[in-house]
Scaffold this active site. Sequence first.
Site, PDB file in Angstrom:
ATOM      1  N   LYS A  91      -1.139   9.052  11.273  1.00  0.00           N
ATOM      2  CA  LYS A  91      -0.275  10.092  11.866  1.00  0.00           C
ATOM      3  C   LYS A  91       1.208   9.866  11.576  1.00  0.00           C
ATOM      4  O   LYS A  91       1.984  10.812  11.522  1.00  0.00           O
ATOM      5  CB  LYS A  91      -0.514  10.172  13.374  1.00  0.00           C
ATOM      6  CG  LYS A  91      -1.936  10.565  13.761  1.00  0.00           C
ATOM      7  CD  LYS A  91      -2.226  12.034  13.542  1.00  0.00           C
ATOM      8  CE  LYS A  91      -3.637  12.407  13.983  1.00  0.00           C
ATOM      9  NZ  LYS A  91      -3.997  13.778  13.646  1.00  0.00           N
TER      10      LYS A  91
ATOM     11  N   GLU B   5       1.680  18.112  20.320  1.00  0.00           N
ATOM     12  CA  GLU B   5       0.428  17.970  21.069  1.00  0.00           C
ATOM     13  C   GLU B   5      -0.216  16.659  20.644  1.00  0.00           C
ATOM     14  O   GLU B   5       0.108  16.123  19.588  1.00  0.00           O
ATOM     15  CB  GLU B   5      -0.523  19.120  20.716  1.00  0.00           C
ATOM     16  CG  GLU B   5      -1.330  18.950  19.419  1.00  0.00           C
ATOM     17  CD  GLU B   5      -0.492  18.868  18.137  1.00  0.00           C
ATOM     18  OE1 GLU B   5       0.624  19.428  18.143  1.00  0.00           O
ATOM     19  OE2 GLU B   5      -0.935  18.251  17.152  1.00  0.00           O
TER      20      GLU B   5
ATOM     21  N   SER C 203      -8.890   5.816   9.145  1.00  0.00           N
ATOM     22  CA  SER C 203      -7.680   6.537   9.564  1.00  0.00           C
ATOM     23  C   SER C 203      -6.872   5.853  10.658  1.00  0.00           C
ATOM     24  O   SER C 203      -5.678   6.101  10.793  1.00  0.00           O
ATOM     25  CB  SER C 203      -8.054   7.955  10.013  1.00  0.00           C
ATOM     26  OG  SER C 203      -9.057   7.902  11.013  1.00  0.00           O
TER      27      SER C 203
HETATM   28  C1  LIG Z   1      -7.161   7.592  14.150  1.00  0.00           C
HETATM   29  C2  LIG Z   1      -7.396   9.058  14.016  1.00  0.00           C
HETATM   30  N1  LIG Z   1      -8.164   9.503  13.000  1.00  0.00           N
HETATM   31  C3  LIG Z   1      -8.423  10.811  12.846  1.00  0.00           C
HETATM   32  C4  LIG Z   1      -7.923  11.751  13.732  1.00  0.00           C
HETATM   33  C5  LIG Z   1      -8.283  13.189  13.527  1.00  0.00           C
HETATM   34  O1  LIG Z   1      -7.206  13.969  13.131  1.00  0.00           O
HETATM   35  P1  LIG Z   1      -7.094  14.544  11.655  1.00  0.00           P
HETATM   36  O2  LIG Z   1      -8.360  15.283  11.370  1.00  0.00           O
HETATM   37  O3  LIG Z   1      -5.920  15.423  11.717  1.00  0.00           O
HETATM   38  O4  LIG Z   1      -6.919  13.393  10.733  1.00  0.00           O
HETATM   39  C6  LIG Z   1      -7.115  11.338  14.806  1.00  0.00           C
HETATM   40  C7  LIG Z   1      -6.562  12.311  15.741  1.00  0.00           C
HETATM   41  O5  LIG Z   1      -6.000  12.009  16.753  1.00  0.00           O
HETATM   42  C8  LIG Z   1      -6.846   9.948  14.946  1.00  0.00           C
HETATM   43  O6  LIG Z   1      -6.094   9.487  15.951  1.00  0.00           O
END
Ligand SMILES: Cc1ncc(COP(=O)(O)O)c(C=O)c1O
Length: 392
Positions: free
Chosen positions: A82, A104, A370
């Site tokens: 993020k 948000e 992620s």
């Molecule tokens: C660690 C992590 N991975 C994935 C996501 C999913 O979001 P996005 O699909 O925008 O990557 C989030 C959302 O809060 C997250 O905190």
Amino acid sequence: MNYGEFGGQYVPQELKEKLNEVEKEFLSAKEDEEFMKEYRYYLKQYAGRPSPLYYAENLTNHLGGAKIYLKREDLNHTGAHKINNALGQALLAKRMGKTHIIAETGAGQHGLATATVCSLFNMKCTIFMGEVDVKKQNTNVQKMRLLGAEVVEVKEGERTLKEAVDVAFEYFLKHMDCFYLIGSSVGPSPYPEMVKFFQKVIGEEAKQQILEQENKLPKALIACVGGGSNSIGLFNDFIEDKDIDIYGVEGAGKGTDVGKHASAIYNNKIGIIHGMKTYVMEDENGKIQDAYSISSGLDYPGIGPEHAYFHKTGRVKYDSITDKEALDAFKLLTRIEGIIPALESSHAIAYGIKIAPKYNKNDCIIINLSGRGDKDLETVLSETPSKSTTNA
Ligand SMILES: Cc1ncc(COP(=O)(O)O)c(C=O)c1O
């Protein structure tokens, strides 16, 4: 910007004017070498990029299929992908002379990244978060407050991510002098394009890293999909490499068949949500249904419009993983590699566990890790019977 029939700007006229101002500034900023230099500087010196592409040898040997590489977005400052987007949009807000940022958040990772960049650039910060998520992701809430952000608990509806976005938009409509820093590749144009632009560094790095380490491209890519920002960030640079299988993984919650899930693709219904046209979980009367996933970041009834386009055209295969499968993957990766993944990312890992054995041992696949799982420990422990907590 549209993606086939998807995307667009389904918002009131006065908001359209604001969005068009943001778009104009974004289009000029991305061509401005000074702006890009500053963005790259913060990615490197502040967020810690490039993130490693780690060969997960133990997991690979355990599964006995393709070589598994993990793109370590969990190692970024604030613990997830993020921050890439928060830095980019905050620099854009600064360029526009804005002093108040709103955002948000679901899992709290985007809220944390936004509160962090607001401290860095000395801006006022207001974060909207559903009451359920405030309780579930309390560590992130405490961190945001320490950073000086105001965290507004949203008590409407299911009190999760969808309602947080609803209320953030309502606030934005009344306070158009602030900058709305959207955390996923969702919302009206230009947000999906802008978020992709600030996240595509993930795939650019991964491509270079896999070529350095393997001297060839991967056979497959996997990423979890909430709104779709970490996934679009990884996929973007590989989309034209048609031989690569690309998988986006949504939250199947307790099971798509029992209706308690967060898969926007599952019912194949197209509608409008948060100013964009896309696949959305809605009933036969067009009412948006409640999404559910153990992971707050995947708990969203829509999907970014570019993903909708990739689904419709068949370029990306979208599937889903249940809470239970994600929890099992969380535990396996923790034990076998010493890496504690976020519950969102655990969905991508779980999908990798399913498909890696179907590939050849000489092939390699990249899974986007992620984020890190510190924020999820309470949820995981509460879902784990005490006997197996010690032996899991
Ligand atoms: C660690 C992590 N991975 C994935 C996501 C999913 O979001 P996005 O699909 O925008 O990557 C989030 C959302 O809060 C997250 O905190």
